[in-house]
Enzyme design. Structure first.
Site, PDB file in Angstrom:
ATOM      1  N   CYS A 258       0.717  -1.269  -0.023  1.00  0.00           N
ATOM      2  CA  CYS A 258       0.009   0.136  -0.082  1.00  0.00           C
ATOM      3  C   CYS A 258       0.719   1.266   0.209  1.00  0.00           C
ATOM      4  CB  CYS A 258      -0.985  -0.156   1.232  1.00  0.00           C
ATOM      5  SG  CYS A 258      -2.238  -1.204   1.117  1.00  0.00           S
ATOM      6  N   LYS A 323       6.496  -7.400   6.496  1.00  0.00           N
ATOM      7  CA  LYS A 323       6.229  -7.496   7.880  1.00  0.00           C
ATOM      8  C   LYS A 323       5.805  -8.743   8.515  1.00  0.00           C
ATOM      9  CE  LYS A 323       2.264  -6.235   9.320  1.00  0.00           C
ATOM     10  NZ  LYS A 323       0.788  -5.424   9.915  1.00  0.00           N
TER      11      LYS A 323
END
Length: 437
Positions: A258, A323
């Site tokens: 994103c 992540k």
């Protein structure tokens, strides 16, 4: 709450989460995709996306008869009351969002949409996309609504079912209220606005978060130069309610599916509007520099210095996904640092618990292993790039015996420096003084 007949076009990360969660709220949901093999897998309840709780929701929806998967979107929308467009909008030429999939699906379904059906853009799209979709549909009886998603990978199901807010925008108040009503059971604050403003909310939010992260990374570098501790600094900042404690963790830069895409897209939007968005440009430039700073930190920690080459230096890498808790490598800062290290000639051996080992990009520039201790064996240093919780529980005394160089470069400040020091290792973090030998 009235149950609705909903079609979700696209079963990627956003589409599958949206479909499964809406089904869990009692709606009848049909998810469509062009990939027949993927549809077959999902129909069996097999979810290949690493996302806590998603597979269980899909299986529950199928068992309850509220969730099904089909190939193709045209036939699926025949009886729909609401259709969500959850198709990819990747970064296109010059950083602008590529709307080819959105426009293609719109053309495909526009003649099949029932009278009064609401067409919803869920994918992240530039300001003005809803107006463009309405123009492509060309039917006054089919209102178009913008309903951006705010899902974090690794907690998408939780985020959907426990949202900070619901944002719905349309030039049709009735259509906006109908879409907002789909989420009534969640009891979240709801922002009803025009379509352009709803589209802008997503970009404004993500670009603010990117700016916050770049700022913290800059402060961390300043802390290193001045002898301050970034952990204490951000703790002191975070108690200020105007700032908050989230997105104050320094690291190797921001990334994922994103933030890079959305910052680039908003820059394009700003340029098209003849607006010099210098702050956002600095945010993007600072992020690129942060990755280079991590390479310099590795070179310094391994004793070759910033002016020397890493050619032939073996390095162990812990984590490659953007992540912890995901298997997503898209625009991963860990991969960006790894590519820079490889370009400097370093020999890389990496371990990531979220990867299968057959991903094409990592295997082109490094050796992937299925054991963190193999990554450490014979390495001049160990570089932690992704904050997987299990890395805290590694046997650091054993790792110290395997490493050729007794140094760990912790680009996430994820590990306990005292634990590493007691194991005979030197710890190098971000924005903090080195610890250990």
């Amino acid at each position: 709450m009235f149950a609705r007949r909903i079609v979700v076009v696209g079963t990627g990360y956003v589409g599958l989460t949206t479909g499964a969660c809406l089904a869990s709220l009692g709606h009848r949901v049909v998810c469509s995709d062009v990939d027949a093999a993927k549809v077959e897998q999902l129909t069996r309840g097999e979810v290949r996306i690493l996302e806590p709780g998603l597979a269980e929701l899909v299986q529950e929806g199928i068992a309850a008869g509220r969730l099904e998967f089909v190939v193709g979107s045209a036939g699926a929308v025949d009886e729909a009351e609401v259709v969500f467009l959850c198709v990819p909008t990747p970064m296109g030429s010059g950083g602008a969002a590529d709307l080819a999939a959105v426009e293609s699906v719109t053309r495909e379904v526009r003649e099949r949409l029932p009278h009064g059906c609401v067409l919803v853009t869920k994918s992240t799209v530039p300001v003005g996309t809803s107006a463009r979709v309405a123009e492509l549909v060309g039917r006054p009886d089919v209102p178009v609504v913008s309903n951006p998603e705010f899902l974090r990978e690794g907690s998408a199901v939780h985020d959907f079912l426990n949202p900070d807010r619901i944002v719905v925008g349309s030039d049709s108040q009735d259509a906006a209220e109908r879409v907002a009503a789909l989420y009534a059971r969640l009891g979240a604050p709801t922002v009803l606005t025009d379509a352009a403003s709803a589209e802008m909310v997503k970009y404004a939010a993500n670009c603010f978060l990117a700016t916050k992260l770049s700022y913290v990374n800059a402060i961390a570098e300043l802390c290193e130069r001045l002898g301050a501790n970034i952990s204490d600094v951000t703790e002191g900042m975070g108690y200020d309610r105007r700032i908050g404690q989230s997105f104050l963790q320094p690291g190797p830069g921001w990334g994922g599916s994103c933030l890079p895409k959305d910052t680039a897209a908003l820059m394009q939007v700003a340029e098209a509007a003849d607006f010099d968005f210098g702050l956002l440009r600095a945010t993007i430039d600072s992020n690129a520099r942060q990755r280079e700073q991590m390479v310099a930190k590795v070179a310094d920690a391994c004793g070759v210095g910033v002016e020397s080459s890493l050619r032939g230096v073996r390095l162990g890498l812990l984590g490659l996904t953007f992540k912890a808790g995901t298997d997503d490598l898209r625009d991963s800062p860990a991969m960006a640092v790894a590519r820079l290290l490889a370009a400097e000639g370093a020999e890389l051996v990496a371990y990531d618990p979220g990867l299968r080992g057959d991903e094409p990009e990592p295997t082109e520039i490094m050796t992937l292993v299925d054991d963190p201790y193999l990554a450490a064996k014979g390495s001049a240093g160990l570089v932690l790039l992704t904050e997987w919780q299990e890395f805290r529980a590694l046997d650091w005394s054993r790792l110290a015996g395997l490493l050729e160089g007794p140094v760990v470069i912790d680009t996430r400040n994820h590990l306990d420096p005292d634990v590493l020091r007691r194991a005979g290792l030197s710890w190098r973090g971000v924005g903090r003084r080195p610890v250990g030998v």
